[in-house]
Scaffold this motif. Structure first.
Motif, PDB file in Angstrom:
ATOM      1  N   GLY A  15      61.540  28.860  72.332  1.00 28.69           N
ATOM      2  CA  GLY A  15      61.000  29.823  73.283  1.00 28.69           C
ATOM      3  C   GLY A  15      61.413  29.523  74.724  1.00 28.69           C
ATOM      4  N   LEU A  18      65.132  30.220  75.242  1.00 28.40           N
ATOM      5  CA  LEU A  18      65.460  31.652  75.249  1.00 28.40           C
ATOM      6  C   LEU A  18      64.972  32.300  76.543  1.00 28.40           C
ATOM      7  CD1 LEU A  18      64.710  32.457  71.497  1.00 28.40           C
ATOM      8  CD2 LEU A  18      66.943  32.294  72.621  1.00 28.40           C
ATOM      9  N   GLY A 214      59.120  32.297  63.904  1.00 30.75           N
ATOM     10  CA  GLY A 214      58.995  31.135  64.791  1.00 30.75           C
ATOM     11  C   GLY A 214      59.307  29.851  64.057  1.00 30.75           C
ATOM     12  N   ARG A 215      59.360  28.778  64.840  1.00 32.41           N
ATOM     13  CA  ARG A 215      59.628  27.466  64.250  1.00 32.41           C
ATOM     14  C   ARG A 215      58.641  27.174  63.132  1.00 32.41           C
ATOM     15  NH1 ARG A 215      58.139  23.650  68.178  1.00 32.41           N
ATOM     16  NH2 ARG A 215      57.648  25.408  69.524  1.00 32.41           N
ATOM     17  N   LYS A 220      52.139  25.841  64.092  1.00 31.64           N
ATOM     18  CA  LYS A 220      52.467  27.278  64.075  1.00 31.64           C
ATOM     19  C   LYS A 220      51.747  27.990  62.927  1.00 31.64           C
ATOM     20  CE  LYS A 220      55.460  27.888  67.538  1.00 31.64           C
ATOM     21  NZ  LYS A 220      55.179  28.838  68.642  1.00 31.64           N
ATOM     22  N   VAL A 240      60.080  33.692  58.758  1.00 32.76           N
ATOM     23  CA  VAL A 240      61.372  33.563  59.439  1.00 32.76           C
ATOM     24  C   VAL A 240      61.315  32.391  60.410  1.00 32.76           C
ATOM     25  CG1 VAL A 240      63.044  34.744  60.915  1.00 32.76           C
ATOM     26  CG2 VAL A 240      61.730  36.052  59.232  1.00 32.76           C
ATOM     27  N   GLY A 241      62.289  31.494  60.318  1.00 26.65           N
ATOM     28  CA  GLY A 241      62.324  30.337  61.214  1.00 26.65           C
ATOM     29  C   GLY A 241      62.668  29.099  60.418  1.00 26.65           C
ATOM     30  N   GLY A 271      64.623  31.347  56.716  1.00 26.79           N
ATOM     31  CA  GLY A 271      65.285  30.365  57.579  1.00 26.79           C
ATOM     32  C   GLY A 271      65.437  30.887  59.000  1.00 26.79           C
ATOM     33  N   PHE A 272      66.209  30.161  59.835  1.00 19.69           N
ATOM     34  CA  PHE A 272      66.419  30.587  61.227  1.00 19.69           C
ATOM     35  C   PHE A 272      67.303  31.817  61.243  1.00 19.69           C
ATOM     36  CE2 PHE A 272      68.851  31.012  65.059  1.00 19.69           C
ATOM     37  CZ  PHE A 272      67.851  30.976  66.009  1.00 19.69           C
ATOM     38  N   ARG A 273      66.949  32.829  62.018  1.00 18.09           N
ATOM     39  CA  ARG A 273      67.732  34.054  62.091  1.00 18.09           C
ATOM     40  C   ARG A 273      67.985  34.451  63.539  1.00 18.09           C
ATOM     41  NH1 ARG A 273      68.029  36.855  56.857  1.00 18.09           N
ATOM     42  NH2 ARG A 273      68.723  38.579  58.145  1.00 18.09           N
ATOM     43  N   VAL A 276      66.218  38.591  64.819  1.00 22.41           N
ATOM     44  CA  VAL A 276      64.762  38.763  64.768  1.00 22.41           C
ATOM     45  C   VAL A 276      64.325  40.218  65.030  1.00 22.41           C
ATOM     46  CG1 VAL A 276      62.612  38.141  65.981  1.00 22.41           C
ATOM     47  CG2 VAL A 276      64.131  36.358  65.129  1.00 22.41           C
ATOM     48  N   GLY A 297      53.800  32.713  73.637  1.00 22.18           N
ATOM     49  CA  GLY A 297      53.987  33.439  72.379  1.00 22.18           C
ATOM     50  C   GLY A 297      54.948  34.601  72.529  1.00 22.18           C
ATOM     51  N   ARG A 298      56.231  34.278  72.675  1.00 22.51           N
ATOM     52  CA  ARG A 298      57.258  35.326  72.823  1.00 22.51           C
ATOM     53  C   ARG A 298      57.246  36.286  71.639  1.00 22.51           C
ATOM     54  NH1 ARG A 298      61.843  34.519  76.032  1.00 22.51           N
ATOM     55  NH2 ARG A 298      63.109  35.568  74.457  1.00 22.51           N
ATOM     56  N   VAL A 299      57.030  35.716  70.432  1.00 18.43           N
ATOM     57  CA  VAL A 299      57.139  36.567  69.232  1.00 18.43           C
ATOM     58  C   VAL A 299      56.118  37.707  69.262  1.00 18.43           C
ATOM     59  CG1 VAL A 299      58.201  34.874  67.692  1.00 18.43           C
ATOM     60  CG2 VAL A 299      55.715  34.914  67.935  1.00 18.43           C
ATOM     61  N   GLU A 302      57.644  40.346  71.434  1.00 20.60           N
ATOM     62  CA  GLU A 302      58.799  40.936  70.728  1.00 20.60           C
ATOM     63  C   GLU A 302      58.337  41.920  69.652  1.00 20.60           C
ATOM     64  OE1 GLU A 302      61.697  37.049  71.443  1.00 20.60           O
ATOM     65  OE2 GLU A 302      60.715  37.310  69.511  1.00 20.60           O
TER      66      GLU A 302
HETATM   67  N1  UDP Z   1      63.265  32.925  66.988  1.00 17.57           N
HETATM   68  C1  UDP Z   1      64.564  33.203  66.590  1.00 17.57           C
HETATM   69  N2  UDP Z   1      64.912  33.026  65.287  1.00 17.57           N
HETATM   70  C2  UDP Z   1      64.025  32.563  64.356  1.00 17.57           C
HETATM   71  C3  UDP Z   1      62.700  32.274  64.778  1.00 17.57           C
HETATM   72  C4  UDP Z   1      62.348  32.463  66.099  1.00 17.57           C
HETATM   73  O1  UDP Z   1      65.408  33.635  67.406  1.00 17.57           O
HETATM   74  O2  UDP Z   1      64.420  32.424  63.184  1.00 17.57           O
HETATM   75  C5  UDP Z   1      62.894  33.163  68.395  1.00 17.57           C
HETATM   76  C6  UDP Z   1      61.823  34.230  68.559  1.00 17.57           C
HETATM   77  O3  UDP Z   1      62.396  35.523  68.479  1.00 17.57           O
HETATM   78  C7  UDP Z   1      61.228  33.874  69.928  1.00 17.57           C
HETATM   79  C8  UDP Z   1      61.403  32.345  69.992  1.00 17.57           C
HETATM   80  O4  UDP Z   1      62.315  31.994  68.954  1.00 17.57           O
HETATM   81  O5  UDP Z   1      61.974  34.484  70.957  1.00 17.57           O
HETATM   82  C9  UDP Z   1      60.098  31.597  69.801  1.00 17.57           C
HETATM   83  O6  UDP Z   1      59.340  31.671  70.969  1.00 17.57           O
HETATM   84  P1  UDP Z   1      57.755  31.513  70.969  1.00 17.57           P
HETATM   85  O7  UDP Z   1      57.293  31.625  72.388  1.00 17.57           O
HETATM   86  O8  UDP Z   1      57.139  32.472  70.016  1.00 17.57           O
HETATM   87  O9  UDP Z   1      57.504  30.071  70.385  1.00 17.57           O
HETATM   88  P2  UDP Z   1      58.043  28.599  70.867  1.00 17.57           P
HETATM   89  O10 UDP Z   1      59.307  28.339  70.124  1.00 17.57           O
HETATM   90  O11 UDP Z   1      58.259  28.682  72.358  1.00 17.57           O
HETATM   91  O12 UDP Z   1      56.930  27.682  70.502  1.00 17.57           O
END
Ligand code: UDP
Length: 384
Positions: A15, A18, A214-215, A220, A240-241, A271-273, A276, A297-299, A302
């Motif tokens: 997060g 990004l 998210g991760r 989480k 996803v993550g 997995g990681f994508r 999103v 909480g970016r998600v 989003e």
């Molecule tokens: N994200 C991503 N691919 C994934 C999982 C998460 O690109 O497989 C991105 C998601 O779109 C968001 C960021 O990772 O922009 C996670 O930010 P968030 O503030 O929700 O959580 P943080 O990682 O900062 O704890």
């Protein structure tokens, strides 16, 4: 125009990273040149270069990269002893720059020392709730000391993050809030078409589907969604993550949980994508499940930006994004029965789901645009 240089620890997709990527790319479109130094290699370096921004790596000592939230005084001291080379390199990199801005905890320490030696004004962007129990008392004291004595300004990513720093002894008069900013100009993905393709790819039938993004990490709370899915026959989930090495045991536990509960035909791990938005557009509901307070909480933003109804845990910065019952639904952290109830209400009341999604989209578009965040951060720099 003041010359700003950002320093951040990780170059992978999290997060905080990004946030920085989007700010730097967007600021460039507005004529601002914000170079970034990373303390470790990773895909973001190339992403920024490909977008026409300046990014490079100044490798920090291994000891400081091993520092964690729970590190002891000994770990911290040993790390401090290993950082002289990196600090020296940063001091050299800071020549000709007006303001140094750290975007992570590790860069707070390294770049903070280097900025002091180079006699440059130093700003820290805080992406955490320092009250979180995963911070050791030593780490918390070190963060507060640097925030109070090494910076000219701290930028918190939510009011909750600001309040947490103040609660631990941080100086409130030094802290501004700048929210994560998002580009809302992109066309909305075609939900119907994406839904068919994504469900097919995941091997799922055309049934109500919830996604968590998210991760993969215990705090989480992806296990809470699996428990909720177990309570609602007919509901399926995309998780996803990915997990970092230190969270891989939790990921194994999640997979075992899905097997034990015989949910493997209803719960899929993707997995990681990097797509999103497309995946979010494909699901009926976006869930947020963190069991500890989320700094921002970016998600959540989003999901709302795509007009999806979002169900999120109460606490931290989430309350600054969602107004319960108006722009989303909130439930108590860790309470899978309450999550299941919220999910059930969204599935059985399509009008409620549509209203929360539409009002949520309007609300986040008004408050979390990338233009506004860049402007707010520029305002912080201009005031120094
Ligand atoms: N994200 C991503 N691919 C994934 C999982 C998460 O690109 O497989 C991105 C998601 O779109 C968001 C960021 O990772 O922009 C996670 O930010 P968030 O503030 O929700 O959580 P943080 O990682 O900062 O704890």
């Amino acid at each position: 125009m003041k010359k700003i240089l950002f320093v951040t620890h990780a170059a992978h997709y999290g997060g905080a990273e990004l946030f920085l990527r989007d700010m730097v790319i967007h600021a460039r479109q507005g004529g601002h040149h914000w170079p970034v130094i990373f303390l470790d290699d990773g895909p973001l370096v190339q992403d920024l270069i490909a977008a026409g921004s300046e990014a490079r790596t100044v490798k920090a000592g291994a000891q400081i990269l091993k520092l964690k939230r729970g590190s002891s005084l000994r770990d911290v001291v040993s790390a401090l002893m290993g950082i002289f080379a990196a600090v020296g390199a940063l001091v050299r990199a800071f020549r000709g720059v007006d303001i140094i801005c750290a975007n992570s905890q590790k860069s707070l320490f390294l770049a903070g020392l280097a900025a002091r030696l180079a006699r440059k004004p130093f700003v820290w962007i805080l992406h955490d709730l320092v009250t979180d129990s995963s911070f050791s008392p030593t780490m918390r004291r070190a963060l507060v000391f640097f925030a109070n004595h090494m910076t000219v300004r701290v930028v918190a990513n939510s009011r909750a993050a600001k309040d947490a720093l103040i609660e631990c002894g941080g100086r409130g008069d030094k802290i501004s809030v700048v929210y994560n900013g998002f580009d809302f100009t992109a066309d909305l993905p075609d939900s119907g078409a994406e839904r068919d393709a994504v469900l097919r790819e995941a091997g799922l039938p055309d049934r109500p589907t919830v996604g968590v993004f998210g991760r993969i990490a215990e705090w989480k709370g992806q296990h809470v969604l699996i428990e909720a899915i177990d309570r609602i026959p007919g509901l399926q989930a995309l998780i996803v993550g990915d997990a970092t090495y230190q969270d891989s045991a939790y990921f194994d536990r999640l997979r075992a949980m899905v097997d034990e509960k015989h949910l493997s035909d209803r719960v899929k791990f993707l997995g990681f994508r990097k797509d999103v938005p497309r995946l979010m557009a494909a699901v009926d509901i976006v869930a947020h499940t963190s069991i500890d307070p989320e700094p921002f909480g970016r998600v959540i933003v989003e999901g709302l930006a795509l007009g999806r109804p979002v169900v999120a845990t109460r606490g931290g910065g989430v309350g600054e994004i969602i107004d319960h019952g108006t722009t989303g639904l909130l439930y108590p952290p860790g309470d899978s029965a309450a999550l299941a109830e919220a999910l059930r209400s969204l599935i059985t009341e399509p009008a409620l789901a549509a209203r929360l999604g539409a009002d949520g989209r309007r609300a986040v578009m008004a408050r979390f645009s990338i233009e506004r965040s860049v402007q707010d951060l520029e305002g912080v720099f201009a005031g120094l």
